[in-house]
Write an enzyme that holds these catalytic residues in place. Structure first.
Site, PDB file in Angstrom:
ATOM      1  N   LYS A  84      -2.955   8.492   3.060  1.00  0.00           N
ATOM      2  CA  LYS A  84      -4.180   8.318   3.877  1.00  0.00           C
ATOM      3  C   LYS A  84      -3.958   8.829   5.300  1.00  0.00           C
ATOM      4  CE  LYS A  84      -7.150   6.373   0.986  1.00  0.00           C
ATOM      5  NZ  LYS A  84      -8.214   7.215   0.365  1.00  0.00           N
ATOM      6  N   TYR A 126       0.859  -1.193   0.000  1.00  0.00           N
ATOM      7  CA  TYR A 126       0.000   0.000   0.000  1.00  0.00           C
ATOM      8  C   TYR A 126       0.900   1.250   0.000  1.00  0.00           C
ATOM      9  CZ  TYR A 126      -4.312   2.644   0.724  1.00  0.00           C
ATOM     10  OH  TYR A 126      -5.377   3.503   0.566  1.00  0.00           O
TER      11      TYR A 126
HETATM   12  P1  NAD Z   1     -12.824   3.753  -7.614  1.00  0.00           P
HETATM   13  O1  NAD Z   1     -11.758   3.537  -8.613  1.00  0.00           O
HETATM   14  O2  NAD Z   1     -14.192   3.374  -7.973  1.00  0.00           O
HETATM   15  O3  NAD Z   1     -12.821   5.259  -7.108  1.00  0.00           O
HETATM   16  C1  NAD Z   1     -11.649   6.077  -7.120  1.00  0.00           C
HETATM   17  C2  NAD Z   1     -12.059   7.378  -7.743  1.00  0.00           C
HETATM   18  O4  NAD Z   1     -11.001   8.331  -7.681  1.00  0.00           O
HETATM   19  C3  NAD Z   1     -12.446   7.233  -9.229  1.00  0.00           C
HETATM   20  O5  NAD Z   1     -13.746   7.678  -9.424  1.00  0.00           O
HETATM   21  C4  NAD Z   1     -11.450   8.148  -9.928  1.00  0.00           C
HETATM   22  O6  NAD Z   1     -12.003   8.787 -11.051  1.00  0.00           O
HETATM   23  C5  NAD Z   1     -11.149   9.139  -8.820  1.00  0.00           C
HETATM   24  N1  NAD Z   1      -9.950   9.938  -9.080  1.00  0.00           N
HETATM   25  C6  NAD Z   1      -8.657   9.549  -9.160  1.00  0.00           C
HETATM   26  N2  NAD Z   1      -7.856  10.585  -9.480  1.00  0.00           N
HETATM   27  C7  NAD Z   1      -8.673  11.683  -9.583  1.00  0.00           C
HETATM   28  C8  NAD Z   1      -8.458  13.057  -9.900  1.00  0.00           C
HETATM   29  N3  NAD Z   1      -7.235  13.540 -10.175  1.00  0.00           N
HETATM   30  N4  NAD Z   1      -9.534  13.897  -9.922  1.00  0.00           N
HETATM   31  C9  NAD Z   1     -10.774  13.428  -9.650  1.00  0.00           C
HETATM   32  N5  NAD Z   1     -11.036  12.137  -9.347  1.00  0.00           N
HETATM   33  C10 NAD Z   1      -9.994  11.281  -9.310  1.00  0.00           C
HETATM   34  O7  NAD Z   1     -12.343   2.936  -6.303  1.00  0.00           O
HETATM   35  P2  NAD Z   1     -12.899   2.926  -4.806  1.00  0.00           P
HETATM   36  O8  NAD Z   1     -12.339   1.701  -4.202  1.00  0.00           O
HETATM   37  O9  NAD Z   1     -14.344   3.180  -4.812  1.00  0.00           O
HETATM   38  O10 NAD Z   1     -12.124   4.157  -4.132  1.00  0.00           O
HETATM   39  C11 NAD Z   1     -12.792   5.237  -3.538  1.00  0.00           C
HETATM   40  C12 NAD Z   1     -12.115   5.651  -2.245  1.00  0.00           C
HETATM   41  O11 NAD Z   1     -12.237   4.605  -1.294  1.00  0.00           O
HETATM   42  C13 NAD Z   1     -10.636   5.953  -2.354  1.00  0.00           C
HETATM   43  O12 NAD Z   1     -10.316   7.055  -1.530  1.00  0.00           O
HETATM   44  C14 NAD Z   1     -10.004   4.700  -1.786  1.00  0.00           C
HETATM   45  O13 NAD Z   1      -8.722   4.954  -1.270  1.00  0.00           O
HETATM   46  C15 NAD Z   1     -10.987   4.373  -0.699  1.00  0.00           C
HETATM   47  N6  NAD Z   1     -10.938   3.012  -0.169  1.00  0.00           N
HETATM   48  C16 NAD Z   1     -11.024   1.947  -1.010  1.00  0.00           C
HETATM   49  C17 NAD Z   1     -10.988   0.654  -0.491  1.00  0.00           C
HETATM   50  C18 NAD Z   1     -11.022  -0.544  -1.398  1.00  0.00           C
HETATM   51  O14 NAD Z   1     -10.611  -1.620  -0.957  1.00  0.00           O
HETATM   52  N7  NAD Z   1     -11.521  -0.445  -2.612  1.00  0.00           N
HETATM   53  C19 NAD Z   1     -10.884   0.465   0.895  1.00  0.00           C
HETATM   54  C20 NAD Z   1     -10.819   1.601   1.718  1.00  0.00           C
HETATM   55  C21 NAD Z   1     -10.847   2.865   1.168  1.00  0.00           C
HETATM   56  O1  0WE Z   2      -6.994   3.073  -1.593  1.00  0.00           O
HETATM   57  C1  0WE Z   2      -6.961   2.021  -2.193  1.00  0.00           C
HETATM   58  C2  0WE Z   2      -6.447   1.963  -3.617  1.00  0.00           C
HETATM   59  C3  0WE Z   2      -6.199   3.315  -4.207  1.00  0.00           C
HETATM   60  C4  0WE Z   2      -5.395   3.285  -5.484  1.00  0.00           C
HETATM   61  C5  0WE Z   2      -5.468   2.263  -6.424  1.00  0.00           C
HETATM   62  C6  0WE Z   2      -4.707   2.337  -7.581  1.00  0.00           C
HETATM   63  C7  0WE Z   2      -4.690   1.243  -8.602  1.00  0.00           C
HETATM   64  C8  0WE Z   2      -4.332   1.759  -9.983  1.00  0.00           C
HETATM   65  C9  0WE Z   2      -4.559   4.348  -5.720  1.00  0.00           C
HETATM   66  N1  0WE Z   2      -3.816   4.438  -6.840  1.00  0.00           N
HETATM   67  C10 0WE Z   2      -3.885   3.469  -7.766  1.00  0.00           C
HETATM   68  N2  0WE Z   2      -3.116   3.597  -8.900  1.00  0.00           N
HETATM   69  C11 0WE Z   2      -3.244   2.781  -9.972  1.00  0.00           C
HETATM   70  O2  0WE Z   2      -2.499   2.918 -10.965  1.00  0.00           O
HETATM   71  N3  0WE Z   2      -7.365   0.868  -1.554  1.00  0.00           N
HETATM   72  C12 0WE Z   2      -7.676   0.943  -0.135  1.00  0.00           C
HETATM   73  C13 0WE Z   2      -7.431  -0.452  -2.190  1.00  0.00           C
HETATM   74  C14 0WE Z   2      -6.112  -1.131  -2.003  1.00  0.00           C
HETATM   75  O3  0WE Z   2      -5.069  -0.859  -2.803  1.00  0.00           O
HETATM   76  C15 0WE Z   2      -3.985  -1.592  -2.346  1.00  0.00           C
HETATM   77  C16 0WE Z   2      -4.380  -2.337  -1.237  1.00  0.00           C
HETATM   78  C17 0WE Z   2      -5.745  -2.041  -1.006  1.00  0.00           C
HETATM   79  C18 0WE Z   2      -6.609  -2.568   0.083  1.00  0.00           C
HETATM   80  C19 0WE Z   2      -2.685  -1.639  -2.825  1.00  0.00           C
HETATM   81  C20 0WE Z   2      -1.771  -2.474  -2.200  1.00  0.00           C
HETATM   82  C21 0WE Z   2      -2.146  -3.201  -1.096  1.00  0.00           C
HETATM   83  C22 0WE Z   2      -3.447  -3.161  -0.594  1.00  0.00           C
END
Ligand code: NAD
Ligand code: 0WE
Length: 256
Positions: free
Chosen positions: A163, A156
């Site tokens: 974060k 991560y």
């Molecule tokens: P997602 O890909 O659906 O959402 C990520 C969003 O970020 C996308 O809509 C993308 O367009 C937007 N984004 C990235 N760069 C941007 C920019 N420069 N301007 C505007 N928008 C931008 O994935 P998600 O998992 O729904 O992620 C949403 C949030 O939840 C993130 O903050 C992520 O860190 C957090 N999160 C995700 C998880 C997981 O496991 N998926 C767990 C905990 C927290």
């Molecule tokens: O916040 C996240 C992921 C956010 C994210 C994902 C990507 C994938 C594509 C940010 N930047 C990028 N850039 C890319 O090019 N999560 C909480 C999901 C997540 O991502 C991981 C995790 C978990 C959980 C990455 C490594 C290890 C665990």
């Protein structure tokens, strides 16, 4: 009367139907809120148009790259024109260059660090500053975070540091905006199978790990993030600000 009747909200971070932002937007809509959406760029416009369209009526839809001050200014100018006021803001946006999420944290480049923090942490400050003048009645700002902010989750990497900055920013924003009755909180979600998680090496194993080790012995469902998002947005949470609420089936309490 539903929980969010009469409230206006704006949602940042819908990419597709699996997005956490979409789960929370649907819950806010069901609870009676009227919502505006932003999308990152033309690539995602159609997706968001189609999803927002399911709410019927003419939903406010605007492009916004959160690293662009002009985009942010235009978004809140339009919200001011169309809604006149704002109560809710969802920040569900994160990005780090892929290579920074692969090797060692030790190898994080200056540029990857900058981008991750600009998109994933600074943006909350910029959006809160844009929204605050419209949150004249009261406000609830909700941002999505992850456990990698406080403990090492292998790979991560710089996202964990970003974060941590997001969570600390939540506390400082809560202090600044508290006198205006604007609350700022984070939801720390367990891993979800979204676009941002797809292609992360070992993600399926991570879901299995949570299933095995979280007290509730399962992973989080999108609707459960929606329910917590609705609670934090509602007047039921009127005395909660600056907090990180874990919606992770209890994983965060475990020491082993
Ligand atoms: P997602 O890909 O659906 O959402 C990520 C969003 O970020 C996308 O809509 C993308 O367009 C937007 N984004 C990235 N760069 C941007 C920019 N420069 N301007 C505007 N928008 C931008 O994935 P998600 O998992 O729904 O992620 C949403 C949030 O939840 C993130 O903050 C992520 O860190 C957090 N999160 C995700 C998880 C997981 O496991 N998926 C767990 C905990 C927290
Ligand atoms: O916040 C996240 C992921 C956010 C994210 C994902 C990507 C994938 C594509 C940010 N930047 C990028 N850039 C890319 O090019 N999560 C909480 C999901 C997540 O991502 C991981 C995790 C978990 C959980 C990455 C490594 C290890 C665990």
């Amino acid at each position: 009367m539903s929980l969010l009747t009469g409230k206006f909200g704006i949602v940042f971070g819908v990419a597709n139907k699996r997005s956490i932002a979409w789960a929370i937007a649907q819950a806010w809509h069901k609870a009676g809120a009227q919502l505006a959406f932003t999308y990152q760029g033309e690539r995602l416009k159609e997706n968001v148009e189609e999803l927002a369209g399911t709410f019927g009526g003419d939903t406010l839809l605007m492009p916004c790259d959160v690293t662009k001050d002009d985009d942010i200014a235009r978004v809140f100018a339009e919200v001011g024109q169309k809604f006149g006021k704002l109560h809710l803001l969802l920040h569900s946006v994160a990005f780090a260059p892929r290579e920074a999420l692969e090797g060692e944290f030790l190898d994080t480049s200056r540029e990857a660090f900058r981008i991750a923090h600009d998109v994933s942490a600074y943006s909350l400050i910029a959006l809160a500053r844009g929204a605050a003048p419209l949150m004249t009645e009261s406000g609830s700002i909700v941002a999505m975070t992850y456990y990698g902010a406080e403990k090492v989750v292998p790979h991560y990497n710089v996202m964990g540091v970003a974060k941590a900055a997001l969570e600390a920013s939540t506390r400082y924003l809560a202090y600044d905006l508290g006198p205006k009755k604007i609350r700022v909180n984070c939801i720390s979600a367990g891993p979800m199978n979204t676009l941002a998680a797809r292609g992360i090496a070992g993600f399926t194993d991570m879901l299995k790990h949570y299933e095995a080790h979280a007290p509730l012995k399962r992973n989080v469902l999108p609707d459960e993030l929606g329910a917590t998002g609705t609670f934090l947005a509602s007047d039921g949470a009127a005395a909660i600000t600056g907090q990180v609420i874990y919606v992770d089936c209890g994983y965060q309490i475990m020491g082993m």
